[in-house]
Write a protein that holds these residues in place. Structure first.
Motif, PDB file in Angstrom:
ATOM      1  N   ALA A 193     -14.131  18.761 -42.624  1.00 28.72           N
ATOM      2  CA  ALA A 193     -14.286  18.258 -44.069  1.00 28.72           C
ATOM      3  C   ALA A 193     -14.032  19.251 -45.481  1.00 28.72           C
ATOM      4  O   ALA A 193     -13.290  18.607 -46.106  1.00 28.72           O
ATOM      5  CB  ALA A 193     -15.341  17.543 -44.218  1.00 28.72           C
ATOM      6  N   GLN A 194     -14.773  20.261 -45.447  1.00 30.05           N
ATOM      7  CA  GLN A 194     -14.635  21.006 -46.633  1.00 30.05           C
ATOM      8  C   GLN A 194     -12.784  21.495 -47.223  1.00 30.05           C
ATOM      9  O   GLN A 194     -12.907  21.950 -48.106  1.00 30.05           O
ATOM     10  CB  GLN A 194     -15.432  22.477 -46.671  1.00 30.05           C
ATOM     11  CG  GLN A 194     -16.232  22.858 -47.798  1.00 30.05           C
ATOM     12  CD  GLN A 194     -16.387  21.742 -48.709  1.00 30.05           C
ATOM     13  OE1 GLN A 194     -17.210  21.564 -49.028  1.00 30.05           O
ATOM     14  NE2 GLN A 194     -15.280  21.521 -49.954  1.00 30.05           N
ATOM     15  N   LEU A 197     -11.016  19.231 -48.412  1.00 30.14           N
ATOM     16  CA  LEU A 197     -11.816  18.415 -49.798  1.00 30.14           C
ATOM     17  C   LEU A 197     -10.865  19.522 -50.888  1.00 30.14           C
ATOM     18  O   LEU A 197     -10.085  19.414 -51.969  1.00 30.14           O
ATOM     19  CB  LEU A 197     -13.219  18.483 -49.807  1.00 30.14           C
ATOM     20  CG  LEU A 197     -13.685  17.625 -51.134  1.00 30.14           C
ATOM     21  CD1 LEU A 197     -12.975  15.966 -51.982  1.00 30.14           C
ATOM     22  CD2 LEU A 197     -15.608  18.166 -51.342  1.00 30.14           C
ATOM     23  N   ALA A 205     -15.949  13.530 -52.055  1.00 30.30           N
ATOM     24  CA  ALA A 205     -16.829  13.266 -51.173  1.00 30.30           C
ATOM     25  C   ALA A 205     -17.353  12.193 -50.412  1.00 30.30           C
ATOM     26  O   ALA A 205     -17.772  11.557 -49.649  1.00 30.30           O
ATOM     27  CB  ALA A 205     -17.826  14.605 -50.593  1.00 30.30           C
ATOM     28  N   HIS A 209     -17.645   9.529 -47.255  1.00 30.16           N
ATOM     29  CA  HIS A 209     -18.135   9.004 -46.362  1.00 30.16           C
ATOM     30  C   HIS A 209     -18.214   7.871 -46.027  1.00 30.16           C
ATOM     31  O   HIS A 209     -19.296   6.987 -45.154  1.00 30.16           O
ATOM     32  CB  HIS A 209     -20.083   9.028 -47.241  1.00 30.16           C
ATOM     33  CG  HIS A 209     -20.621  10.727 -47.856  1.00 30.16           C
ATOM     34  ND1 HIS A 209     -20.914  11.427 -46.622  1.00 30.16           N
ATOM     35  CD2 HIS A 209     -20.110  11.293 -49.325  1.00 30.16           C
ATOM     36  CE1 HIS A 209     -21.252  13.250 -46.845  1.00 30.16           C
ATOM     37  NE2 HIS A 209     -20.599  12.732 -48.465  1.00 30.16           N
ATOM     38  N   ASP A 619     -24.845  20.012 -53.005  1.00 29.26           N
ATOM     39  CA  ASP A 619     -23.705  19.530 -51.720  1.00 29.26           C
ATOM     40  C   ASP A 619     -23.621  18.507 -51.294  1.00 29.26           C
ATOM     41  O   ASP A 619     -23.697  17.933 -50.180  1.00 29.26           O
ATOM     42  CB  ASP A 619     -23.605  20.603 -50.931  1.00 29.26           C
ATOM     43  CG  ASP A 619     -22.568  20.700 -49.293  1.00 29.26           C
ATOM     44  OD1 ASP A 619     -22.004  20.045 -49.454  1.00 29.26           O
ATOM     45  OD2 ASP A 619     -23.154  20.721 -48.549  1.00 29.26           O
ATOM     46  N   LEU A 621     -21.074  16.562 -49.698  1.00 35.21           N
ATOM     47  CA  LEU A 621     -20.294  16.791 -48.853  1.00 35.21           C
ATOM     48  C   LEU A 621     -20.726  16.863 -47.585  1.00 35.21           C
ATOM     49  O   LEU A 621     -21.089  15.565 -47.235  1.00 35.21           O
ATOM     50  CB  LEU A 621     -19.196  17.782 -48.460  1.00 35.21           C
ATOM     51  CG  LEU A 621     -18.073  18.030 -46.751  1.00 35.21           C
ATOM     52  CD1 LEU A 621     -16.839  16.541 -47.402  1.00 35.21           C
ATOM     53  CD2 LEU A 621     -17.161  19.078 -47.372  1.00 35.21           C
ATOM     54  N   ASN A 622     -22.219  17.974 -48.142  1.00 35.25           N
ATOM     55  CA  ASN A 622     -23.466  17.282 -46.846  1.00 35.25           C
ATOM     56  C   ASN A 622     -24.531  16.053 -47.010  1.00 35.25           C
ATOM     57  O   ASN A 622     -26.233  16.947 -47.030  1.00 35.25           O
ATOM     58  CB  ASN A 622     -24.150  18.690 -46.297  1.00 35.25           C
ATOM     59  CG  ASN A 622     -22.749  19.408 -45.371  1.00 35.25           C
ATOM     60  OD1 ASN A 622     -22.428  18.439 -44.363  1.00 35.25           O
ATOM     61  ND2 ASN A 622     -22.553  20.262 -45.833  1.00 35.25           N
TER      62      ASN A 622
END
Length: 651
Positions: A193-194, A197, A205, A209, A619, A621-622
């Motif tokens: 995923a990163q 991105l 991000a 989600h 972060d 993304l997480n």
């Protein structure tokens, strides 16, 4: 004497130390000694040495052309030694025989193993198909390597266009694109995923989600298909048959609310009595069980809310027909209660199906600051329905106090005031987060009247023996709060029964209960014979189970996206330092935004202790933020100092 033999699917050579019957003691090239059965020995030779044979045979094997070797082999099963004589001549050496065995064994596409030293060539058609497959794999390997190189350089290959979100949410793990992504991410030391991105393949991000949620719960899209073609014309002609009242009602909602489920009215009667009406939108009048709209709603089960967006449970055309929008007559299921305004006691209640004129949609954000408890008590302020709100406020307070007493009787404490809620306003990739204090007069009026209606209508269903879906809660034990078919106390709310019924436009449980309530109102004691759901209907139990699982998943997604936007706010506002309050242990709550966080190494502090935290990393993304304790504030720290420090933290 030396031997060339097969052992566990591979070929080895060694020196014979001893022989006993059909078993040989053999010393391998590395000095290890093993026992070899005679049937596994393919060649016996005195020269060259075992090491020289293996080295020479491996070199020779690479020179054997497989296509020609396949031509030399007959269609019948053969021994490797016989083919060696065909290929090399009658005087084939031990090295050549061993080389041929190695070559046959390494080419299962061309030759099938049939036993110790026994092979058979593959049929021509199968060989061609296998070779074509190998060629495809070779080309795919080259293509995959090309993709990996581009991804490692943070460039998105052209072939990935339109596939990115699918690769992240529901990837085909056998596809070249997925394998290339995995390999490139591993080479870069990051997640897939990163990497996507970093390649700029998704705008943020946030898109990831949202796409993950949609892929799991809306795999066919958020549209309604045929249900979206709902026409409001037949519904309007049908609803026109409902009696219209002279009452003018008003709603109280957030500015963004479009599915307006409830409205209120007040009538002044003789002898200090009031008739208070709670009017609930009635989509059950336009939806039949198992029709196309019901099937869609039963799949979705609820409207999905996230900051700045929502996915409605019902099609827009149907919502427009039944929402309690100001300026017209709307079909409703009305709950009326006559109260004594001096004591706030309920005298009698009644439920009707009718049409009510919705005169005004009041909005929290416009009125909350001026409609305060102090302003109501002093009669101050100028706002719509001031007189009605002035009498609804003490009634709501009385309802609240009765529930608190019921909680105490159940062995519970009084409800504690909730912390401030927050409103999220999203514009593009920017967010505004503003606090909204719970417990204001408008908030309490809406909440207490909804609890009164849900409890009263739950009792009405039970009175006529019509099954409904109830929300029950007991003070202690596992599964403390649950949904069930049949009435039971909700001790946390302090009511004898509680059936969700006031949000039928956005919650499927309420729509089901409204169908059942309509049967009660229209058919009385015969209701259980004509209600859409009869006693012990298995569909009711399935709806309860599916609703609980789905509703929790929607709530988790909403919480996840609210947390995401909190992190976005921290980055947007360039916050390096934030003020937080201790909840328990190392769990803290940020003061300016609804973000809860565990801070490692926080130490022991009393609840509500104020802390300054340094923001170390964010972060998106997480959806994680890393903080450390900067300062513990003294109890006597002034609000002015806190405000000044907060402003300085943005610098």
């Amino acid at each position: 004497m030396n031997v060339f033999f097969e052992d566990s699917g591979s070929f080895k050579a060694g020196t014979v130390l001893s022989r006993q019957n059909e078993t040989l003691q053999v010393e391998l090239l590395g000095g290890r000694r093993i026992k070899v059965k005679g049937k596994d020995v393919l060649l016996e030779f005195s020269a060259p040495t075992a090491a020289e044979l293996m080295q020479s045979a491996e070199t020779c094997a690479q020179t054997i052309e497989l296509d020609f070797l396949w031509e030399c082999a007959g269609t019948d099963e053969f021994n490797f030694a016989a083919l060696a004589e065909e290929y090399f001549g009658m005087q084939a050496t031990s090295v050549e025989r061993a080389a041929l065995a190695l070559r046959l064994h390494s080419a299962p596409v061309y030759f099938r193993r049939k036993g110790r030293g026994q092979y058979q060539r593959a049929p021509e058609e199968q060989l061609k198909a296998a070779l074509a497959a190998l060629e495809r794999r070779s080309q795919q390997a080259v293509l995959q390597a090309t993709y990996e190189a581009e991804l490692t350089a943070h460039r998105l290959p052209a072939a990935f266009e339109g596939k990115v979100l699918t690769l992240l949410t529901k990837p085909d793990k056998n596809s070249i694109e997925h394998k290339a992504l995995e390999a490139a991410a591993s080479a870069c030391g990051t997640s897939v995923a990163q990497l996507i991105l970093d390649c700029g393949a998704i705008p943020s991000a946030r898109a990831l989600h949202e796409s993950r949620f949609l892929a799991e719960y809306f795999p066919h899209g958020i549209g309604f298909g045929p249900a979206a073609a709902y026409s409001e014309q037949p519904a309007e002609s049908m609803l026109a048959e409902r009696p219209a009242t002279e009452i003018q009602a008003f709603s109280i909602d957030d500015i963004s609310t479009t599915e307006i489920d409830d409205a209120f009215s007040v009538e002044w009667l003789a002898n200090d009595r009031l008739r208070i009406g709670v009017h609930i939108a009635a989509p059950a009048l336009g939806i039949a069980r198992d029709d196309i709209i019901d099937l869609q709603a039963r799949t979705r089960l609820s409207t999905v809310y996230v900051p700045g967006d929502k996915i409605t449970m019902l099609p827009a055309a149907l919502v427009d027909t039944f929402t309690l929008q100001e300026g017209g007559l709307r079909p409703v299921l009305s709950f009326y209660t006559i109260i004594d305004s001096a004591t706030q006691d309920i005298v009698v209640t009644e439920t009707r199906v009718e049409r009510v004129f919705i005169a005004h949609n009041l909005r929290h954000n416009l009125l909350e600051a001026i409609v305060t408890a102090e302003a109501i008590a002093a009669g101050e302020g100028d706002y719509p329905y001031k007189k009605e709100i002035a009498v609804l406020w003490p009634f709501a307070q009385a309802l609240y106090e009765k529930r608190q007493q019921a909680r105490i009787n159940y062995g519970l404490k009084r409800e504690t005031p909730r912390h401030a809620d927050f409103n999220f306003a999203i514009e593009g990739e920017s967010v505004s987060i503003t606090p909204r204090r719970r417990g204001s007069p408008l908030d309490l009026i809406v909440a207490e009247l909804a609890i009164l209606v849900n409890s009263s209508w739950g009792a009405l269903l039970a009175k006529y023996g019509v099954p409904g879906i109830y929300r029950a809660q007991r003070a202690f034990g596992l599964n403390r709060t649950r949904m069930q078919i049949g009435p039971a106390p909700h001790e946390g709310l302090g009511v004898e029964q509680y059936a969700w019924s006031t949000s039928p436009l956005r919650r499927y449980i309420d729509l089901v209960n409204q169908w059942q309530l309509l049967a009660c109102v229209q058919h009385g004691v015969a209701a259980k014979l004509v209600a859409p759901f009869k006693p012990k209907d298995v569909d009711l139990y399935a709806i309860v189970q599916n609703f609980e699982d789905t509703y929790q998943a929607y709530a988790d997604h909403q919480n996840r996206m609210e947390r995401f936007w909190c992190l976005r706010w921290l980055k947007q506002e360039k916050r390096k330092r934030v003020l937080a309050s201790v909840i328990k242990g190392d769990l803290v709550r940020f003061d300016e935004i609804p973000l809860l966080l565990h801070v490692p190494g926080l130490g022991v502090h009393a609840r509500d202790t104020k802390l300054w935290l340094d923001i170390l990393a964010i972060d998106e993304l997480n959806i994680e933020v890393s903080c450390r304790l900067s300062q513990v504030l003294e109890v006597g720290e002034t609000q002015e100092n806190l405000t000044g420090d907060a402003a300085a933290s943005c610098a």
